[in-house]
Design a protein around this motif. Structure first.
Motif, short mmCIF file in Angstrom:
data_model
loop_
_atom_site.label_atom_id
_atom_site.label_comp_id
_atom_site.label_asym_id
_atom_site.label_seq_id
_atom_site.Cartn_x
_atom_site.Cartn_y
_atom_site.Cartn_z
N SER A 20 0.83 -1.22 0.00
CA SER A 20 0.00 0.00 0.00
C SER A 20 0.86 1.27 0.00
O SER A 20 0.50 2.28 -0.58
N TRP A 21 2.03 1.23 0.64
CA TRP A 21 2.86 2.42 0.82
C TRP A 21 3.77 2.69 -0.38
O TRP A 21 4.47 3.69 -0.40
N GLU A 182 0.06 15.04 2.31
CA GLU A 182 0.07 14.37 1.01
C GLU A 182 -1.06 13.35 0.99
O GLU A 182 -1.23 12.61 1.97
N THR A 183 -1.80 13.32 -0.09
CA THR A 183 -2.73 12.21 -0.26
C THR A 183 -2.05 11.21 -1.19
O THR A 183 -1.88 11.46 -2.39
N TRP A 188 -3.39 0.24 -5.92
CA TRP A 188 -4.72 -0.17 -6.39
C TRP A 188 -5.74 0.97 -6.29
O TRP A 188 -6.94 0.78 -6.31
N GLY A 189 -5.22 2.22 -6.14
CA GLY A 189 -6.08 3.38 -6.34
C GLY A 189 -6.79 3.94 -5.12
O GLY A 189 -7.65 4.79 -5.25
#
Ligand SMILES: C[S@@+](CC[C@H](N)C(=O)[O-])C[C@H]1O[C@@H](n2cnc3c(N)ncnc32)[C@H](O)[C@@H]1O
Length: 206
Positions: A20-21, A182-183, A188-189
């Motif tokens: 994820s990171w 930061e977003t 995977w979006g």
């Protein structure tokens, strides 16, 4: 399962695109490190085994880059990514809570490690490791999930912070001098809100 085993299993099981990171370009981290005064000549990246930060730091001209990670497979991946340039980086396998003798460094960087420390005693050990490694006048760049970010990462609970909250964990010796949000978009979006705090280490406080 202990920390090392958890993270080793993650890197054995998952490709970069399943983390994820994962960032192919750690732009906010590099920008904040580039902004410290005087310019950083030595940087320690905590939990950066698999990260592209080391490559970016070398490209920026940082002379001494140290990457610390608890997971040997993460470090192996980082070395492979860099190829011959990996020889210019010091790779250290270990737990940040026990890290000693890594400095003196101009910058301590951590994206998404500190936020796993849900126990106050562990956060105190972490702050002691920062004080051991960072020279007075040096900067710690710490990125965690923001208050609007996820409550878990990699199956583990996290603590979420704003920049002042990160600073408060490190005490009066550290001054919050810069911050960013930061977003991040996972491979995977999915959107994840991060906050970055830049803390300058001043003179020791009794
Ligand atoms: C969520 S990942 C973030 C990776 C990287 N910093 C990034 O932003 O892409 C957390 C990383 O920290 C490492 N890690 C977790 N706990 C650690 C600890 N106590 N000491 C050193 N490294 C740790 C993991 O192996 C993993 O590589």
């Amino acid at each position: 399962m202990d920390r090392r085993e958890h993270w080793e299993r993650v890197y054995v099981a998952k490709a970069d695109g399943e983390l994820s990171w994962f960032q192919s370009e750690p732009g906010v981290s590099l920008e904040l490190i580039q902004g410290v005064v005087p310019p950083a000549r030595s940087v320690i990246d905590v939990g950066g085994g698999q990260s592209a930060l080391a490559a970016g730091l070398l490209a920026m001209g940082v002379e001494r880059v140290t990457v610390l990670d608890i997971a040997p497979s993460a470090l192996r991946r980082g070395r492979e990514r860099l190829g011959a340039a990996a020889e210019r980086v010091r790779w250290v396998e270990g737990d940040v809570l026990e890290a000693r003798g890594l400095g003196p460094a101009d910058v301590w960087h951590d994206r998404a490690v500190f936020h796993f420390l849900t126990e106050a005693a562990d956060r105190r050990l972490y702050a002691a490791a920062v004080r051991d490694a960072l020279r007075p006048g040096g900067h710690a760049v710490i990125a965690t999930f923001a208050p609007s970010g996820p409550e878990r990462c990699s199956g583990l609970a996290v603590r979420r912070y704003d920049a002042a909250g990160i600073a408060a964990e490190f005490g009066a010796e550290f001054e919050l001098v810069n911050s960013a949000t930061e977003t991040h978009t996972t491979p995977w979006g999915r959107a994840q809100d991060f906050v970055y705090a830049v803390l300058r280490r001043g003179a020791p406080v009794d």
